[in-house]
Write a protein that holds these residues in place. Structure first.
Motif, PDB file in Angstrom:
ATOM      1  N   ASP A   1       0.836  -1.215   0.000  1.00 51.05           N
ATOM      2  CA  ASP A   1       0.000   0.000   0.000  1.00 51.05           C
ATOM      3  C   ASP A   1       0.870   1.264   0.000  1.00 51.05           C
ATOM      4  O   ASP A   1       0.531   2.267  -0.642  1.00 51.05           O
ATOM      5  CB  ASP A   1      -0.917  -0.003   1.229  1.00 51.05           C
ATOM      6  N   GLU A  23       0.130  -3.884  -6.701  1.00 50.02           N
ATOM      7  CA  GLU A  23      -1.293  -4.229  -6.833  1.00 50.02           C
ATOM      8  C   GLU A  23      -1.458  -5.741  -7.049  1.00 50.02           C
ATOM      9  O   GLU A  23      -2.336  -6.375  -6.440  1.00 50.02           O
ATOM     10  CB  GLU A  23      -1.904  -3.472  -8.017  1.00 50.02           C
ATOM     11  N   ILE A  26      -3.255  -8.655  -4.700  1.00 41.78           N
ATOM     12  CA  ILE A  26      -4.297  -9.564  -5.190  1.00 41.78           C
ATOM     13  C   ILE A  26      -3.931 -11.011  -4.863  1.00 41.78           C
ATOM     14  O   ILE A  26      -4.793 -11.817  -4.484  1.00 41.78           O
ATOM     15  CB  ILE A  26      -4.498  -9.375  -6.709  1.00 41.78           C
ATOM     16  N   GLU A  41     -15.775  -7.448  -5.231  1.00 43.40           N
ATOM     17  CA  GLU A  41     -14.988  -6.220  -5.114  1.00 43.40           C
ATOM     18  C   GLU A  41     -13.600  -6.425  -5.723  1.00 43.40           C
ATOM     19  O   GLU A  41     -13.071  -5.534  -6.405  1.00 43.40           O
ATOM     20  CB  GLU A  41     -14.865  -5.817  -3.643  1.00 43.40           C
ATOM     21  N   LEU A  42     -13.031  -7.597  -5.475  1.00 49.05           N
ATOM     22  CA  LEU A  42     -11.718  -7.909  -6.043  1.00 49.05           C
ATOM     23  C   LEU A  42     -11.785  -7.926  -7.573  1.00 49.05           C
ATOM     24  O   LEU A  42     -10.914  -7.356  -8.248  1.00 49.05           O
ATOM     25  CB  LEU A  42     -11.225  -9.261  -5.524  1.00 49.05           C
ATOM     26  N   GLU A  87     -13.858  -6.399  -9.492  1.00 48.54           N
ATOM     27  CA  GLU A  87     -14.050  -5.024  -9.954  1.00 48.54           C
ATOM     28  C   GLU A  87     -12.725  -4.260  -9.946  1.00 48.54           C
ATOM     29  O   GLU A  87     -12.432  -3.493 -10.881  1.00 48.54           O
ATOM     30  CB  GLU A  87     -15.067  -4.317  -9.054  1.00 48.54           C
ATOM     31  N   HIS A  88     -11.922  -4.493  -8.911  1.00 46.71           N
ATOM     32  CA  HIS A  88     -10.624  -3.810  -8.818  1.00 46.71           C
ATOM     33  C   HIS A  88      -9.690  -4.274  -9.940  1.00 46.71           C
ATOM     34  O   HIS A  88      -9.017  -3.441 -10.577  1.00 46.71           O
ATOM     35  CB  HIS A  88      -9.992  -4.099  -7.457  1.00 46.71           C
ATOM     36  N   GLU A  92     -10.753  -2.672 -13.134  1.00 42.33           N
ATOM     37  CA  GLU A  92     -10.329  -1.262 -13.193  1.00 42.33           C
ATOM     38  C   GLU A  92      -8.872  -1.160 -13.628  1.00 42.33           C
ATOM     39  O   GLU A  92      -8.515  -0.296 -14.444  1.00 42.33           O
ATOM     40  CB  GLU A  92     -10.519  -0.606 -11.828  1.00 42.33           C
ATOM     41  N   LEU A  93      -8.026  -2.019 -13.075  1.00 44.43           N
ATOM     42  CA  LEU A  93      -6.616  -2.023 -13.487  1.00 44.43           C
ATOM     43  C   LEU A  93      -6.492  -2.358 -14.970  1.00 44.43           C
ATOM     44  O   LEU A  93      -5.698  -1.752 -15.699  1.00 44.43           O
ATOM     45  CB  LEU A  93      -5.823  -3.050 -12.671  1.00 44.43           C
ATOM     46  N   ASN A 104      -7.623   0.704 -17.201  1.00 43.95           N
ATOM     47  CA  ASN A 104      -6.857   1.947 -17.067  1.00 43.95           C
ATOM     48  C   ASN A 104      -5.832   2.027 -18.200  1.00 43.95           C
ATOM     49  O   ASN A 104      -4.956   1.167 -18.345  1.00 43.95           O
ATOM     50  CB  ASN A 104      -6.145   1.964 -15.708  1.00 43.95           C
TER      51      ASN A 104
END
Length: 855
Positions: free
Chosen positions: A255, A273, A277, A289-290, A292-293, A296-297, A300
């Motif tokens: 993080d 990231e 995961i 949620e995972l 979706e993340h 998103e990656l 991008n």
């Protein structure tokens, strides 16, 4: 006379310059002149060259994010350089500038250096050698600073660089000791502190002190002025926490990398990231949620250079939740990015191979394992593991291909005439569509070539050239469209072929192409009229009973082998049962029926299908009561796998007979055992023993035929591969039957041969006993005898140990009078080399007819 002011100024400056050039005076102007000149000339250019070389070193280094990253990005080359050579010309330039600064600007008076820039020159010298991977000379430069300039403001940097060099020389314990002492004695700050603690962390990593390394990396990440280094140090911290199994601490470290965002290279952020995961709690975490993340990656735009890693991680997510089709799609998407990460490519291929293996799609799994090995280091441990997996699939792929092809042909054989016509009309329709598509592709490729278009990355607003085609555009291999088309056509016709000699041979293609190879070769050989005529293809269907019977036998044998492989090697009992049942329903040869039924009985037992097992057992016992299988089933305690009638025991007995030169008996029994145990693993061993006995009894020609048969018939067994090696490497060396000229200059080992035609064993034994008694009485020579079988009718008794041709030819003259009366049989002398030739080629008559001595 008045001198103009400007002229006076020029003269004064020249005088000052001339005076200050001297390196023998310890004056203010002298010291500062040489200091300034060294700093802003030689050292400035030297550090520019050093930084350019270092940048190229970093750019050329590829981090392996599947392992803990090293602290410093520097690829160590194993290439040995000659004196005066350099791995990077920039470092050579930097070293030259450092040497120039020392030679031209050093002011040494009374043993002391007065130029404050010379220690900087030695530091540059050491750094340039370090990055050029000449660590011993680099160590000498750093040690010289510590010895000669103890009061230098660069002394701490010199100490740190010395320990960096020690670490490269595997002196980790010494580096740890010196760095700890430096940190204790000196109050380092900022970048010096970051460099010292980061190198101490690397030494701890090298000595497996992971906890200590994490502590030092924390200090280094806080002290460094470079966000690039800060991101790297924190990422390594996360990796080390993962090694220790501290997932929460690892996530916190990752993080902190992500928080740096654009201040550090994006690869560290993406790596962090992905590592987060990997640490996701699949049991308690929010999987939606995972997903979706990850998505998103993926979406991008800034992450496009890293899609190979993102796709792989998304595929792993789907694989974990058993969404195999989505997992396969994303593993393939990762592969299509043409990632430079060989480890990632290998993992993608391996996982796809394992997925197909688990589904029992062994042919496809084998192809994926082949691709995996191309991305691994040859003979590395991961390579050997995958190769072992692939080798285990060799036989199943081979026999599956035979079964598939022969089944297809036999299905066509069994179709009626109308059904055949309908089948090939459908086939031709598909062929027409494909031909049309290929024609359009070829026309498009020709238009591109003729228009002179140059396929390239159109960076910026560079214009595309048109008009007269360049040589590059006209040449076939310079046009990507036509190259791709050509590759596709080659694969369709020939399958995937290795870059190897004799690539057109049928056994050179991959097994996956076997099914299409015959059809594609047929299409290639067809004329334009025949290509779309159903009768052309129908005419190629086998019609002779002998040919159909051969296809059926090959198919049935493939079924049998597949049943055994699935049962014994892969424990795929359902697949094994299916293959053996198909075999029994396909009117197999008698020799395959009993072993197939026995293996089916064993499979039924494993699967718990007791009623089927009882039926199979009763069938074997009632219909084949004299077989060893029936004996095993009715009395398992007395019939073990190693009883006197087991294939292994019979082979061992047969091999003992071979060693006793009972070649005719070995050949006869081998043939009987081959028929008895046909289809079992022992058969290729029996064939090889039979071939060897045949060669010893009948010569090279018969041996070559037998070896060729094994190489073709049992190509995928160890014995078949051994036969292929013999055929390729051994037989050509034995081909010459020309005798070697016998003379004392070239031959120093002779044999005396007593030849017996159709002798009885007791006759040979009696003669050899008498001969041994005679040889004991011969003075000056240590001789011994042996017996060799020459052919079915001729046996030799041989005397060994003679070194002279004349003595060998007059052997009887060595005997005393009493012994001459005992040895009356005729003999001839021969060199050891020529004896080997007559045994290999069985050409004794040719040897004796050339006038060689015979008594």
């Amino acid at each position: 006379m008045k001198i103009p002011f400007k002229a006076a100024l020029v003269i004064a400056c020249s005088i000052i310059l001339l005076v200050s050039c001297s390196r023998k005076k310890d004056k203010f102007i002298n010291r500062n002149f040489h200091a300034v000149t060294a700093e802003f000339n030689a050292l400035y250019n030297g550090y520019n060259a050093l930084e350019a070389g270092r940048s190229s070193l970093i750019d050329g280094y590829f981090d392996n994010y599947w392992d803990v990253l090293p602290i410093e990005r520097m690829q160590i080359s194993e290439e040995v350089m000659l004196p005066g050579q350099s791995k990077n010309e920039n470092f050579n330039t930097a070293e030259e500038k450092a040497v120039k600064a020392i030679q031209k600007h050093s002011i040494t008076i009374d043993g002391k250096e007065k130029n404050p820039q010379i220690d900087e020159a030695y530091l540059l010298l050491g750094k340039s050698r370090y990055f050029d991977q000449r660590f011993i000379p680099a160590l000498e430069a750093f040690n010289y600073i510590l010895y000669k300039y103890p009061a230098s403001d660069k002394i701490n940097q010199a100490k740190i660089w010395r320990e960096k060099t020690n670490i490269r020389l595997d002196n980790d314990e010494l580096a740890i000791k010196n760095l700890k002492r430096l940190l204790k004695q000196e109050k380092l700050e900022d970048q010096d502190l970051a460099d010292a603690t980061s190198m101490l962390a690397q030494a701890y990593l090298n000595t497996k002190s992971v906890d200590s390394a994490i502590t030092q990396l924390e200090i280094a990440s806080n002290a460094t002025k470079s966000d690039d280094e800060r991101g790297r140090y924190r990422f390594i911290q996360g990796q080390l926490y993962n090694e220790l199994g501290k997932k929460d601490s690892a996530i916190y470290a990752f993080d902190r990398v992500i928080e740096l965002n654009r201040r550090t290279p994006r690869i560290y952020m993406i790596g962090a990231e992905i590592e987060k995961i990997k640490n996701f709690d699949y049991e308690n975490g929010d999987k939606y949620e995972l997903l979706e993340h990850i998505t998103e990656l993926e979406e991008n735009r800034e992450n496009r250079p890293f899609l190979d890693k993102i796709y792989h991680q998304k595929a792993s997510y789907f694989l974990h939740y058993q969404s195999d089709s989505l997992a396969t799609a994303y593993f393939n998407k990762s592969l299509r990015t043409n990632s430079p990460d060989k480890v990632l490519r290998a993992k993608n291929y391996e996982i796809l191979g394992d997925m197909n293996f688990d589904k029992s799609v062994y042919e496809t799994a084998g192809n994926y394992y082949d691709s995996t090995m191309t991305s691994l280091v040859l003979n590395s441990k991961p390579y050997r593991i995958i190769k072992r997996k692939r080798d285990n699939l060799e036989d199943v792929i081979y026999y599956e291909s035979i079964a598939k092809v022969n089944d297809s042909i036999l299905n066509l054989v069994n179709l009626s005439e109308d059904e055949r016509v309908a089948y090939f009309e459908t086939f031709i329709e598909k062929l027409k569509i494909k031909a049309k598509e290929e024609k359009e592709k070829a026309e498009a490729a020709e238009r591109n070539s003729n228009s002179g278009l140059v396929v390239a990355n159109n960076i910026g607003n560079q214009p595309v050239r048109t008009g007269t085609p360049t040589q590059a555009a006209m040449f076939y291999f310079y046009n990507p469209t036509t190259v791709a088309y050509g590759k596709n056509e080659f694969t369709k016709i020939w399958g995937n072929r290795a870059l190897d000699d004799n690539w057109r041979w049928s056994n050179k293609g991959t097994s996956g192409a076997v099914g299409n190879a015959s059809t594609n070769n047929l299409i290639v050989s067809a004329s334009e009229d025949e290509l779309f005529d159903p009768q052309f293809y129908i005419s190629k269907i086998p019609s002779e009973a002998k040919e159909i019977d051969s296809l059926s036998k090959d198919r049935n044998y493939a079924y049998y082998q597949l049943g055994l492989i699935y049962k014994e090697k892969f424990k795929e009992y359902e697949l094994a049962k299916s293959k053996l049942q198909n075999l029994l329903n396909s009117n197999p040869e008698e020799r395959l029926i009993l072993p197939s039924k026995y293996n089916l009985y064993k499979i039924y037992e494993v699967l718990g299908e007791n009623s089927e097992a009882s039926i199979a057992k009763a069938d074997i016992v009632s219909n084949y009561p004299e077989s060893r299988y029936a004996t095993i089933l009715t009395n398992p305690d007395s019939a073990s796998d190693k009883d006197k009638n087991s294939p292994e025991s019979l082979y061992e007995t047969l091999y003992e007979q071979y060693e006793n030169q009972e070649y005719a008996e070995v050949i006869s029994k081998s043939e009987a055992y081959i028929n008895t145990f046909d289809g079992e693993p022992i058969v290729p061993k029996l064939e090889l023993l039979k071939a060897t006995a045949t060669g010893r009894l009948y010569g090279l020609e018969a041996y070559g035929k037998a070896i060729n048969y094994i190489a073709i018939t049992y190509a995928n067994t160890p014995e078949g591969k051994q036969a292929q090696d013999i055929e390729t490497n051994v037989l050509p060396k034995l081909a010459s039957s020309d005798f070697i000229q016998e003379s004392d200059n070239t031959a120093n080992n002779y044999k005396v041969i007593f030849k017996f035609e159709n002798p009885k064993p007791e006759q040979i034994a009696s003669f050899q006993k008498t001969l041994d008694e005679v040889l004991k009485n011969i003075r000056y020579y240590t001789l011994k005898s042996s017996v060799d079988v020459y052919n079915p009718n001729t046996t030799f008794v041989i005397v060994h140990g003679l070194k002279n041709e004349q003595v060998a030819k007059t052997f009887d003259q060595l005997l005393v009078k009493e012994d001459k009366k005992k040895i009356k049989e005729p003999y001839f002398a021969i060199t050891s080399a020529n004896y080997q030739i007559i045994q290999i080629h069985k050409n004794l008559d040719a040897y004796l007819s050339t006038g060689n001595n015979s008594k």
